[in-house]
Design a protein around this motif. Structure first.
Motif: not given
Length: 348
Positions: A236-245, A269-275, A290-297, A300-303
């Protein structure tokens, strides 16, 4: 494609198709009994309202944790059954004012246009062509036999428990019982059995090769998907500011709390697009993730996964190849249905 993406706005294809289908049916019924057409529209909106807002009744914990989830989710199958019961009751009370010829014609037009638009967006042109054929039958022949043709198609494509199939069965049985054509009801039962058998035929599974996922987790450890042992992985790709997320997080956590055997769930977490890191920490605490959250700083992975709109959820097989993706918020029920679609891979 389940959503039409305009910038960062996701428009559900199903809603777009439904609106166009209602407008078309209204237009084609403009010279028919006006009272019946108005009643049909009233019943449709009542059905949609109950189905949508029954989410509060059937998923109250998810709703109260993320009230915005009401915008994106509905009552599911239970909501459909509740709405169908209410509409049936209202229709029974108004039965003397209802012209059944106008009613079933309105319905079959709505079904044909909805399915035509929906499958056109899915680029399933053969199926879309079948619905064009039923639409031609409706406009040229105007025979109740079109109800049976559509029933067979709905059973084949969606199964018996889909909303359209359930509603269609109610219309079909009502029309044929009123005309006392018992042989057609028997035919519908036979066709349903054939459709169920056809649905059991195993589909060919196509995959898309994607870049390896090797990212730092919020725990500080490096997470390599290739090192994990799982048959299917939900990403699951997400950002913290995103309402549907935010809306889908309770559903993702509920899914994580009861993962099917052989299935893994990770969030990226699409960190480069987040806050920033603090926003991510607060986000995880708010929704008790509680499940693993990774940081795409560096994104690269998002693209690499061509994530243009968030949230986006991707299903990968054991070889880390993409099986399917959902653009827009996903419910726990939707995830379990997705896993069930590929459950043959869990036994390999």
């Amino acid at each position: 494609m389940t959503y039409l993406t305009l910038g960062q706005v996701n428009i559900p294809i199903a809603w777009l198709a439904l609106i166009i289908a209602i407008l078309y049916s209204d237009f084609r019924s403009r010279h028919s009994d006006g009272a019946t057409t108005k009643l049909i529209v009233h019943l449709l909106y009542t059905y949609i309202f109950i189905w949508k807002f029954s989410y509060i009744l059937f998923s109250s914990s998810d709703f109260f944790q993320a009230p915005l989830s009401l915008i994106y989710f509905d009552g599911g199958l239970k909501g459909h059954l509740l709405a169908l019961a209410v509409v049936a009751f209202l229709l029974y009370r108004k039965r003397e004012l209802f012209d059944w010829e106008v009613g079933w014609m309105y319905w079959v037009r709505l079904v044909a246009i909805y399915q035509l638009i929906f499958f056109s967006f899915q680029e399933q042109w053969f199926v879309a062509g079948l619905w064009i054929f039923t639409l031609i039958l409706i406009e040229r022949i105007k025979s109740q036999h079109v109800l049976l043709v559509q029933f067979f198609l709905l059973m084949w494509l969606d199964g018996f428990i889909s909303s359209f199939t359930l509603f269609h069965v109610a219309v079909l049985l009502t029309v044929y019982f009123r005309t006392k054509h018992a042989q057609y009801i028997a035919g519908a039962g036979l066709l349903s059995l054939v459709a169920i058998m056809l649905m059991d035929v195993e589909e060919n599974i196509t995959t898309t090769t994607r870049a390896a996922i090797d990212l730092p987790a919020t725990t500080g450890e490096q997470y390599r998907l290739s090192d994990q042992e799982q048959s299917l992985t939900v990403v699951n790709f997400f950002a913290t500011w995103c309402p549907p997320c935010k809306a889908e997080m309770p559903h993702l956590q509920s899914f994580a709390d009861n993962l099917p055997m052989g299935v893994a769930l990770i969030g990226i977490n699409l960190t480069a697009r987040d806050n920033g890191e603090e926003a991510l920490t607060d986000f995880m605490e708010t929704y008790s993730v509680t499940y693993p959250i990774l940081r795409d700083e560096d994104d690269a992975v998002g693209k690499a996964f061509q994530v243009k709109s968030i949230p986006t959820t991707v299903l990968l097989n054991a070889q880390d190849e993409e099986l399917e993706r959902i653009v827009g918020p996903v419910s726990e029920e939707g995830l379990r249905q997705l896993i069930k679609k590929y459950e043959s891979l869990l036994s390999e």
